[in-house]
Design an enzyme around this catalytic site. Sequence first.
Site, PDB file in Angstrom:
ATOM      1  N   GLY A   7      77.132  11.539  29.171  1.00 61.19           N
ATOM      2  CA  GLY A   7      77.850  12.416  30.093  1.00 61.19           C
ATOM      3  C   GLY A   7      78.157  11.711  31.397  1.00 61.19           C
ATOM      4  O   GLY A   7      77.260  11.143  32.023  1.00 61.19           O
ATOM      5  N   ALA A   8      79.446  11.748  31.793  1.00 62.58           N
ATOM      6  CA  ALA A   8      79.849  11.147  33.080  1.00 62.58           C
ATOM      7  C   ALA A   8      80.265  12.241  34.049  1.00 62.58           C
ATOM      8  O   ALA A   8      81.305  12.191  34.686  1.00 62.58           O
ATOM      9  CB  ALA A   8      80.972  10.139  32.871  1.00 62.58           C
ATOM     10  N   GLY A   9      79.416  13.291  34.124  1.00 60.07           N
ATOM     11  CA  GLY A   9      79.613  14.319  35.146  1.00 60.07           C
ATOM     12  C   GLY A   9      78.916  13.865  36.417  1.00 60.07           C
ATOM     13  O   GLY A   9      78.674  12.674  36.618  1.00 60.07           O
ATOM     14  N   TYR A  10      78.587  14.829  37.273  1.00 56.61           N
ATOM     15  CA  TYR A  10      77.972  14.486  38.565  1.00 56.61           C
ATOM     16  C   TYR A  10      76.649  13.760  38.353  1.00 56.61           C
ATOM     17  O   TYR A  10      76.333  12.805  39.064  1.00 56.61           O
ATOM     18  CB  TYR A  10      77.752  15.749  39.396  1.00 56.61           C
ATOM     19  CG  TYR A  10      79.066  16.315  39.871  1.00 56.61           C
ATOM     20  CD1 TYR A  10      79.607  15.923  41.091  1.00 56.61           C
ATOM     21  CD2 TYR A  10      79.798  17.196  39.088  1.00 56.61           C
ATOM     22  CE1 TYR A  10      80.824  16.410  41.522  1.00 56.61           C
ATOM     23  CE2 TYR A  10      81.014  17.693  39.504  1.00 56.61           C
ATOM     24  CZ  TYR A  10      81.528  17.297  40.723  1.00 56.61           C
ATOM     25  OH  TYR A  10      82.740  17.769  41.134  1.00 56.61           O
ATOM     26  N   GLU A 156      85.874  31.359  44.457  1.00 61.65           N
ATOM     27  CA  GLU A 156      86.787  30.249  44.801  1.00 61.65           C
ATOM     28  C   GLU A 156      88.076  30.361  43.987  1.00 61.65           C
ATOM     29  O   GLU A 156      89.161  30.094  44.486  1.00 61.65           O
ATOM     30  CB  GLU A 156      86.092  28.901  44.563  1.00 61.65           C
ATOM     31  CG  GLU A 156      84.972  28.667  45.571  1.00 61.65           C
ATOM     32  CD  GLU A 156      84.432  27.244  45.594  1.00 61.65           C
ATOM     33  OE1 GLU A 156      84.435  26.591  44.530  1.00 61.65           O
ATOM     34  OE2 GLU A 156      84.005  26.795  46.674  1.00 61.65           O
ATOM     35  N   ASP A 286      72.852  20.049  35.254  1.00 56.54           N
ATOM     36  CA  ASP A 286      72.749  21.444  34.788  1.00 56.54           C
ATOM     37  C   ASP A 286      71.833  21.612  33.576  1.00 56.54           C
ATOM     38  O   ASP A 286      71.302  22.695  33.330  1.00 56.54           O
ATOM     39  CB  ASP A 286      74.144  21.981  34.404  1.00 56.54           C
ATOM     40  CG  ASP A 286      74.981  22.360  35.618  1.00 56.54           C
ATOM     41  OD1 ASP A 286      74.511  22.160  36.754  1.00 56.54           O
ATOM     42  OD2 ASP A 286      76.109  22.850  35.428  1.00 56.54           O
ATOM     43  N   ALA A 302      76.493  20.725  41.782  1.00 59.17           N
ATOM     44  CA  ALA A 302      76.914  19.324  41.775  1.00 59.17           C
ATOM     45  C   ALA A 302      76.048  18.521  42.744  1.00 59.17           C
ATOM     46  O   ALA A 302      75.684  17.368  42.480  1.00 59.17           O
ATOM     47  CB  ALA A 302      78.378  19.246  42.183  1.00 59.17           C
ATOM     48  N   GLN A 303      75.742  19.164  43.857  1.00 59.27           N
ATOM     49  CA  GLN A 303      74.925  18.514  44.882  1.00 59.27           C
ATOM     50  C   GLN A 303      73.592  18.026  44.309  1.00 59.27           C
ATOM     51  O   GLN A 303      73.196  16.870  44.491  1.00 59.27           O
ATOM     52  CB  GLN A 303      74.682  19.564  45.966  1.00 59.27           C
ATOM     53  CG  GLN A 303      73.935  19.103  47.146  1.00 59.27           C
ATOM     54  CD  GLN A 303      73.763  20.231  48.181  1.00 59.27           C
ATOM     55  OE1 GLN A 303      72.919  20.103  49.032  1.00 59.27           O
ATOM     56  NE2 GLN A 303      74.515  21.292  48.122  1.00 59.27           N
ATOM     57  N   LYS A 367      83.272  21.383  53.613  1.00 66.60           N
ATOM     58  CA  LYS A 367      83.355  21.411  52.141  1.00 66.60           C
ATOM     59  C   LYS A 367      84.053  20.133  51.642  1.00 66.60           C
ATOM     60  O   LYS A 367      83.611  19.493  50.704  1.00 66.60           O
ATOM     61  CB  LYS A 367      84.128  22.666  51.722  1.00 66.60           C
ATOM     62  CG  LYS A 367      84.471  22.742  50.268  1.00 66.60           C
ATOM     63  CD  LYS A 367      83.613  23.716  49.528  1.00 66.60           C
ATOM     64  CE  LYS A 367      83.902  23.661  48.048  1.00 66.60           C
ATOM     65  NZ  LYS A 367      82.942  24.317  47.245  1.00 66.60           N
TER      66      LYS A 367
HETATM   67  C1  LIG Z   1      85.009  25.947  39.436  1.00 67.22           C
HETATM   68  C2  LIG Z   1      83.632  25.456  39.795  1.00 67.22           C
HETATM   69  C3  LIG Z   1      83.300  25.308  41.143  1.00 67.22           C
HETATM   70  C4  LIG Z   1      82.053  24.796  41.483  1.00 67.22           C
HETATM   71  N1  LIG Z   1      81.786  24.605  42.807  1.00 67.22           N
HETATM   72  C5  LIG Z   1      80.638  24.007  43.162  1.00 67.22           C
HETATM   73  C6  LIG Z   1      80.393  23.692  44.548  1.00 67.22           C
HETATM   74  O1  LIG Z   1      81.192  24.028  45.425  1.00 67.22           O
HETATM   75  N2  LIG Z   1      79.247  23.042  44.857  1.00 67.22           N
HETATM   76  C7  LIG Z   1      78.336  22.659  43.898  1.00 67.22           C
HETATM   77  O2  LIG Z   1      77.339  22.006  44.247  1.00 67.22           O
HETATM   78  N3  LIG Z   1      78.516  22.946  42.590  1.00 67.22           N
HETATM   79  C8  LIG Z   1      79.647  23.613  42.194  1.00 67.22           C
HETATM   80  N4  LIG Z   1      79.869  23.892  40.860  1.00 67.22           N
HETATM   81  C9  LIG Z   1      78.827  23.553  39.869  1.00 67.22           C
HETATM   82  C10 LIG Z   1      78.891  22.073  39.478  1.00 67.22           C
HETATM   83  O3  LIG Z   1      80.201  21.716  39.123  1.00 67.22           O
HETATM   84  C11 LIG Z   1      77.915  21.769  38.339  1.00 67.22           C
HETATM   85  O4  LIG Z   1      76.619  22.180  38.728  1.00 67.22           O
HETATM   86  C12 LIG Z   1      77.923  20.270  38.036  1.00 67.22           C
HETATM   87  O5  LIG Z   1      79.185  19.908  37.481  1.00 67.22           O
HETATM   88  C13 LIG Z   1      76.793  19.884  37.072  1.00 67.22           C
HETATM   89  O6  LIG Z   1      76.850  18.504  36.865  1.00 67.22           O
HETATM   90  P1  LIG Z   1      76.390  17.847  35.471  1.00 67.22           P
HETATM   91  O7  LIG Z   1      76.520  16.376  35.641  1.00 67.22           O
HETATM   92  O8  LIG Z   1      75.114  18.424  35.035  1.00 67.22           O
HETATM   93  O9  LIG Z   1      77.467  18.380  34.429  1.00 67.22           O
HETATM   94  P2  LIG Z   1      79.048  18.133  34.395  1.00 67.22           P
HETATM   95  O10 LIG Z   1      79.575  17.784  35.723  1.00 67.22           O
HETATM   96  O11 LIG Z   1      79.618  19.342  33.724  1.00 67.22           O
HETATM   97  O12 LIG Z   1      79.200  16.871  33.448  1.00 67.22           O
HETATM   98  C14 LIG Z   1      78.921  16.897  32.067  1.00 67.22           C
HETATM   99  C15 LIG Z   1      79.720  15.782  31.433  1.00 67.22           C
HETATM  100  O13 LIG Z   1      79.341  15.682  30.069  1.00 67.22           O
HETATM  101  C16 LIG Z   1      80.508  15.523  29.270  1.00 67.22           C
HETATM  102  N5  LIG Z   1      80.191  16.048  27.941  1.00 67.22           N
HETATM  103  C17 LIG Z   1      79.850  17.316  27.628  1.00 67.22           C
HETATM  104  N6  LIG Z   1      79.608  17.422  26.316  1.00 67.22           N
HETATM  105  C18 LIG Z   1      79.800  16.200  25.785  1.00 67.22           C
HETATM  106  C19 LIG Z   1      79.653  15.675  24.472  1.00 67.22           C
HETATM  107  N7  LIG Z   1      79.301  16.446  23.435  1.00 67.22           N
HETATM  108  N8  LIG Z   1      79.909  14.367  24.278  1.00 67.22           N
HETATM  109  C20 LIG Z   1      80.257  13.561  25.328  1.00 67.22           C
HETATM  110  N9  LIG Z   1      80.406  14.007  26.583  1.00 67.22           N
HETATM  111  C21 LIG Z   1      80.162  15.308  26.819  1.00 67.22           C
HETATM  112  C22 LIG Z   1      81.559  16.345  29.983  1.00 67.22           C
HETATM  113  O14 LIG Z   1      82.864  15.950  29.599  1.00 67.22           O
HETATM  114  C23 LIG Z   1      81.232  16.043  31.439  1.00 67.22           C
HETATM  115  O15 LIG Z   1      81.911  14.916  31.912  1.00 67.22           O
HETATM  116  C24 LIG Z   1      81.095  24.442  40.477  1.00 67.22           C
HETATM  117  C25 LIG Z   1      81.428  24.617  39.123  1.00 67.22           C
HETATM  118  C26 LIG Z   1      82.678  25.113  38.777  1.00 67.22           C
HETATM  119  C27 LIG Z   1      83.019  25.284  37.319  1.00 67.22           C
END
Ligand SMILES: Cc1cc2nc3c(=O)[nH]c(=O)nc-3n(C[C@H](O)[C@H](O)[C@H](O)COP(=O)(O)OP(=O)(O)OC[C@H]3O[C@@H](n4cnc5c(N)ncnc54)[C@H](O)[C@@H]3O)c2cc1C
Length: 379
Positions: A7-10, A156, A286, A302-303, A367
């Site tokens: 996963g390349a999320g936050y 939002e 998450d 995300a933070q 923000k």
């Molecule tokens: C509209 C919106 C607004 C938000 N606003 C805020 C804010 O203002 N402040 C804040 O702190 N948080 C905010 N959040 C919450 C925040 O975005 C999440 O808490 C954060 O993205 C979690 O990060 P993560 O790295 O755990 O997951 P993610 O960022 O969701 O990353 C997961 C990654 O895994 C990849 N993935 C998933 N399944 C697979 C698979 N089977 N195979 C390969 N890759 C996969 C995805 O493509 C993704 O790139 C918001 C969320 C949303 C939806």
Amino acid sequence: MKTLILGAGYAGLAAATKLKPTPGLEALLVEQNPFHTFETRLHEAAAHNTRVTLPIQPLLRGTGVAFEQAAVESVDIDAREVILKDGRVLTYDTLVVGLGSVTNFYRIPGLAEHASELKQLSDADEIYSFVNQVYSGEYRGNRDIVVGGAGLTGVELVTELAQRAELLSKARGLPPFRIYLVEAGPKILPILDEALRQKAERVLRDYGIEILVGHRITRATEGSVTVQTQDGEEKVIEAGKIIWTGGIQARDIVKGERLEKGPGGRIAVDEFLRAKGYPDVFVIGDMGLALNQEGKPVPTTAQHAGQQGRLTGKNILRLVRGEALEPYEPTTLGEFVSLGGLMAVGWMKLPWNQKLAITGGLAHVMKKASEWRWRASID
Ligand SMILES: Cc1cc2nc3c(=O)[nH]c(=O)nc-3n(C[C@H](O)[C@H](O)[C@H](O)COP(=O)(O)OP(=O)(O)OC[C@H]3O[C@@H](n4cnc5c(N)ncnc54)[C@H](O)[C@@H]3O)c2cc1C
């Protein structure tokens, strides 16, 4: 040490970009998309088609981390195997799981089938197309939008959509669509203190958004939702678009006999963010259930995902060098909610645990500053 980051999320991207070429370390980042999505800005993409992605490969320059665009099917941490959707099996010495969360529809009849989500770029694109269609001049269906869930994402989204509707209505001489924000709990934005919450509520009402708190969505169909008050009174709201932002749960992809799961299916982790009972598996963002200094679950933001990722990246380097791991100590620097255009409300942390409430343009800048900080941290 063969290290896989999923996963390349936050969380995952923060971990990968903290690595550097190190003797004995072989690291691979696996992500289904070739880009990172700024999930916190998806509401902007839904309303205005703003670009909210960044190609991953250039961000890994100088880290020594290889990139593989592939979807993970399942992870078996007893067998130490990551199974990809294309059938390949990857093995590891150390695993970092940051695959995020999915929408939780709470088994509300019809909701998963008929509601859009706001979790990935394609969801934002779908909402953006609907708004364009409504203003195309040829659209004959119901123009209204119902958003379920008045947390950060829902609020939002509705404010950004209301702002876009105002712009389009002026430009095309068509009336704006109605936006309903439906929330089962007693108030919108429960994460905020009362004064900030009320300020946000006034902004929503000024936009003409219909706020229905204390209303539970009990059913959804192709063009409507049924809502119920606490007194059991029911009404049906018809809408051309239903969007559900009312809940998330951890992605259910990791299997392990000794895994402990908590609320929302999040995987319990120790003070170093390793799955309890599995010292070679870090679970961050998450998906992980980390606890703060008071023993409460760290919020799914995300933070915190970014903080956990950065620490995990550094801890992997420490592991390779045979050094002791650093424990996780979450900090919340502040919380800001954008309310369309240049408006926002929120607070920032001051010394001695004081909070400074900020509203208006300055809150909007704060923000944005958190987004710029994130961008700079992965460069
Ligand atoms: C509209 C919106 C607004 C938000 N606003 C805020 C804010 O203002 N402040 C804040 O702190 N948080 C905010 N959040 C919450 C925040 O975005 C999440 O808490 C954060 O993205 C979690 O990060 P993560 O790295 O755990 O997951 P993610 O960022 O969701 O990353 C997961 C990654 O895994 C990849 N993935 C998933 N399944 C697979 C698979 N089977 N195979 C390969 N890759 C996969 C995805 O493509 C993704 O790139 C918001 C969320 C949303 C939806």
